[in-house]
Design a protein around this motif. Structure first.
Motif, short mmCIF file in Angstrom:
data_model
loop_
_atom_site.label_atom_id
_atom_site.label_comp_id
_atom_site.label_asym_id
_atom_site.label_seq_id
_atom_site.Cartn_x
_atom_site.Cartn_y
_atom_site.Cartn_z
N ALA A 3 0.94 -1.31 -0.05
CA ALA A 3 0.08 0.04 -0.18
C ALA A 3 1.03 1.24 -0.04
N ILE A 4 0.45 2.21 -0.76
CA ILE A 4 1.23 3.55 -0.82
C ILE A 4 0.27 4.60 -0.89
N PRO A 5 0.24 5.57 0.21
CA PRO A 5 -0.69 6.76 0.12
C PRO A 5 -0.40 7.65 -1.14
N VAL A 6 -1.47 8.03 -1.90
CA VAL A 6 -1.20 8.78 -3.04
C VAL A 6 -2.29 9.88 -3.22
N LYS A 7 -1.79 11.03 -4.21
CA LYS A 7 -2.50 12.17 -4.18
C LYS A 7 -3.76 12.14 -4.87
N SER A 16 1.60 10.81 -1.68
CA SER A 16 1.46 11.64 -0.67
C SER A 16 2.16 11.96 0.42
N THR A 17 2.23 13.16 0.73
CA THR A 17 2.95 13.50 2.02
C THR A 17 2.27 13.17 3.10
N LEU A 18 1.02 12.85 3.24
CA LEU A 18 0.11 12.55 4.09
C LEU A 18 0.04 10.91 4.31
N PHE A 19 -0.18 10.55 5.49
CA PHE A 19 -0.72 9.21 5.69
C PHE A 19 -2.12 9.10 6.15
N GLY A 20 -2.46 9.61 7.35
CA GLY A 20 -3.75 9.36 8.02
C GLY A 20 -4.78 10.02 7.06
#
Length: 147
Positions: A3-7, A16-20
């Protein structure tokens, strides 16, 4: 599964520079990427959601301490994507080549300074050889992605 957070929910999206609070997450299995909207509230809820989706590896550029602990306690491996802008396909290649640092309790605070996670100082690491694992399945995978 990775899994990777994406914009965005586009195939050429950046990490993305965010997680939650990331709007979307890319879920990667061999020859397939699925981008889903993140409807969870906060880092610990996202960590639980990822585990419920059978995620084994998270690649991220930012993560709070509590979600990090939750992920580790659930058996997930967490890799640092760096603090520079990087597109999804490029971070997958870096992972496949073993060029991402595995986050541990020892290096977490050095790499992911919660108060200053965009600092240039946290992009350089002293990666140990045992942290750099080759992932040959993902090298060919990136050329055959299906969204």
């Amino acid at each position: 599964m990775i899994a990777i957070p994406v914009k965005t929910n586009k195939e050429n999206t950046a990490v993305s520079t965010l997680f939650g609070k990331a709007k979307y997450f890319a879920f990667i299995e061999i020859n397939k990427i699925e981008i889903l909207k993140n409807e969870q509230m906060g880092g610990k809820a996202v960590a639980n959601w990822l585990k419920s989706k059978n995620v084994e590896v998270l690649i991220t550029s930012h993560l709070g301490e509590k979600p990090f602990e939750t992920l580790l306690n659930k058996g997930l491996k967490v890799y640092f994507a760096g603090d520079e802008r990087i597109e999804l396909k490029d971070v997958i290649i870096k992972y496949a080549d073993g060029d991402l640092t595995l986050l541990t309790n020892k290096n977490f605070h050095t790499l992911l300074k919660e108060d200053n996670h965009h600092s240039k100082n946290c992009s350089k690491t002293n990666q140990k050889p045992e942290d750099k694992l080759q992932r040959p399945l993902y090298k060919s995978f990136i050329r055959n992605i299906h969204y």
